[in-house]
Design a protein around this motif. Structure first.
Motif, PDB file in Angstrom:
ATOM      1  N   ILE A 120      81.280  -0.332  31.372  1.00  0.00           N
ATOM      2  CA  ILE A 120      80.674  -0.460  30.038  1.00  0.00           C
ATOM      3  C   ILE A 120      79.302  -1.117  30.154  1.00  0.00           C
ATOM      4  N   GLN A 121      79.157  -2.059  31.040  1.00  0.00           N
ATOM      5  CA  GLN A 121      77.859  -2.714  31.248  1.00  0.00           C
ATOM      6  C   GLN A 121      76.812  -1.724  31.756  1.00  0.00           C
ATOM      7  N   GLU A 126      79.147   6.820  26.832  1.00  0.00           N
ATOM      8  CA  GLU A 126      78.060   7.627  26.290  1.00  0.00           C
ATOM      9  C   GLU A 126      76.998   7.892  27.361  1.00  0.00           C
ATOM     10  N   SER A 127      77.263   7.450  28.591  1.00  0.00           N
ATOM     11  CA  SER A 127      76.341   7.661  29.693  1.00  0.00           C
ATOM     12  C   SER A 127      76.911   8.710  30.647  1.00  0.00           C
ATOM     13  N   ARG A 225      82.392   7.776  18.874  1.00  0.00           N
ATOM     14  CA  ARG A 225      81.776   8.632  19.885  1.00  0.00           C
ATOM     15  C   ARG A 225      80.868   9.689  19.268  1.00  0.00           C
ATOM     16  N   THR A 226      79.758   9.977  19.955  1.00  0.00           N
ATOM     17  CA  THR A 226      78.874  11.058  19.551  1.00  0.00           C
ATOM     18  C   THR A 226      79.375  12.373  20.135  1.00  0.00           C
ATOM     19  N   VAL A 233      83.066  13.100  28.165  1.00  0.00           N
ATOM     20  CA  VAL A 233      84.498  12.910  28.442  1.00  0.00           C
ATOM     21  C   VAL A 233      85.104  14.189  29.011  1.00  0.00           C
ATOM     22  N   MET A 234      84.753  15.327  28.430  1.00  0.00           N
ATOM     23  CA  MET A 234      85.292  16.597  28.926  1.00  0.00           C
ATOM     24  C   MET A 234      84.813  16.905  30.352  1.00  0.00           C
TER      25      MET A 234
END
Length: 431
Positions: A120-121, A126-127, A225-226, A233-234
């Motif tokens: 997360i850091q 989203e990355s 989530r965008t 994720v997919m």
């Protein structure tokens, strides 16, 4: 004679962070410690399944279950980027072998909501970098454990972030909504989520988040989530499947989705169709080559042209404020089977209630629906009740009791098996 034929799996499910305790390197653990935490209470020792897994597996075996779905905690395996902990791999190897010794098939989930804090850091879910981070973790685990397992769920409820995003967007449009409206919103996500507290803490906790996560808006797996995040994720799932199949082609792979029984009301047909497309249909191109899909369902969602309809006035509600509606599972399986043509496993289905007779009735009705689907040649291969233990239900803490086994956390984590565990075991095929 059980309700199902030989070869069908009847089991229970858990998630590492909810049951193990002391997952100190995870993002969830970090969030639990914040002053403006979205969690009602910290997980702490959870229900100590990390140390008591043998006892808990024995309870399942004694009841007659033949499968156990559990997750491996990424943050235990890789607490720092590139630093893999061999002793933790050995722990999960022991869990797998204990299942086999007791006659239970292990269904392993590689990611069930919680991630290492360092992920997360570095930008979180989203990355695009998370695709490679996850791949390296999956490769390590599979090289170590792949010869011990036959079924792998890569990611649990891959669509959860979009469901949360939809709820948060509705809530922002209705800042002056009354309490009953907020309770209605709580029924629309199959997660122990406190959306009102999330919104409040988003304002108050920015500075705290900067200190812990290096960003005011950390992108955990259960963040809003965008569409780009959904794509990430997919791609993480697909890369994980590729790695698993390269190493062990015979392992059955898939992911799980949180699915509502979406029921259009008069005038709501188009909106209901759009909801189903967002919740399920748009994932098909990413999962059509998977061996199986994990179906996770708890209730229904009735849709009008202007949005979600509250539960009927006199409907029975569970502790989670879901409508008590076990028929939803059959409806979801039938809907999914029209478009996904691999095997189906019910990887989660259950009820949070203090009344175990209602739990038994729920399981009976839900599994009747599963049996009906099988009779119509729908390839449902297993049913996993959520959850094996009363556990840490995310934002809701220890207030929600889904378990087949009660845990007295104030008196040495003593287990008390509920009648529902024996009932579930009776559904299992004769061995």
């Amino acid at each position: 004679m059980g309700k199902f034929q030989k070869g069908f799996f009847v089991g229970a499910a858990t998630a590492a962070h909810q049951v193990e305790g002391n997952n100190i390197y995870s993002d969830c653990w970090a969030q639990e410690q914040l002053k403006y935490s979205i969690f009602q209470e910290p997980s702490l020792d959870a229900v100590d399944h990390y140390n008591r897994y043998q006892e808990d597996i024995e309870y399942m075996a004694d009841a007659g279950l033949n499968a156990y779905r559990f997750s491996i905690e990424w943050a235990r395996i890789e607490p720092e980027q590139g630093k893999f902990v061999e002793t933790e791999i050995e722990h999960y190897r022991n869990v797998i072998r204990c299942c086999r010794e007791k006659g239970l098939e292990p269904f392993v989930t590689l990611h069930h909501f919680s991630s290492p804090l360092w992920v997360i850091q570095k930008g979180g879910w989203e990355s695009e970098d998370v695709i490679q981070y996850f791949a390296e973790y999956v490769e390590y685990v599979m090289k170590k454990l792949g010869n011990e397992i036959k079924y792998v769920c890569t990611i649990n409820e891959a669509n959860m972030g979009l469901q949360i995003a939809a709820i948060m967007e509705r809530q922002k449009r209705q800042e002056k909504a009354n309490t009953s409206r907020r309770k209605e919103e709580g029924q629309q996500v199959q997660l122990g989520m406190d959306s009102e507290k999330m919104e409040e803490n988003e304002r108050l906790g920015a500075e705290e988040n900067e200190r812990v996560f290096y960003t005011a808006t950390p992108q955990t797996f259960c963040s809003s989530r965008t569409e780009q995040g959904d794509f990430i994720v997919m791609k993480a799932h697909q890369k994980a499947v590729h790695i698993i199949k390269e190493l062990y082609p015979e392992i059955k792979t898939g992911l799980t989705l949180s699915l509502h029984d979406i029921q259009p009301q008069p005038g709501g047909e188009e909106r209901a169709k759009a909801e189903w497309e967002k919740e399920f249909t748009h994932y098909l191109p990413y999962i059509e080559q998977d061996n199986f899909l994990g179906v996770q369902n708890y209730s229904r969602s009735r849709i009008r042209a202007d949005g979600i309809v509250p539960a009927p006035e006199h409907a029975e509600l569970t502790q989670m404020n879901y409508e008590y509606y076990p028929e939803a599972l059959e409806h979801v399986i039938r809907a999914v089977s029209k478009q996904f043509h691999g095997d189906l496993y019910v990887t989660e289905n259950g009820i949070a209630t203090a009344d175990d007779t209602r739990r038994i009735a729920f399981i009976e009705k839900a599994t009747d629906g599963v049996a009906s689907c099988i009779a119509d040649d729908i390839p449902v291969k297993g049913y996993f009740y959520w959850s094996l233990l009363d556990n840490f239900e995310w934002h809701r803490g220890y207030t929600m009791t889904f378990g087949l086994i009660q845990v007295d956390r104030k008196h040495g984590m003593k287990r008390q098996v509920k009648p529902s565990l024996a009932y579930l075991g009776q559904l299992c095929p004769d061995k």
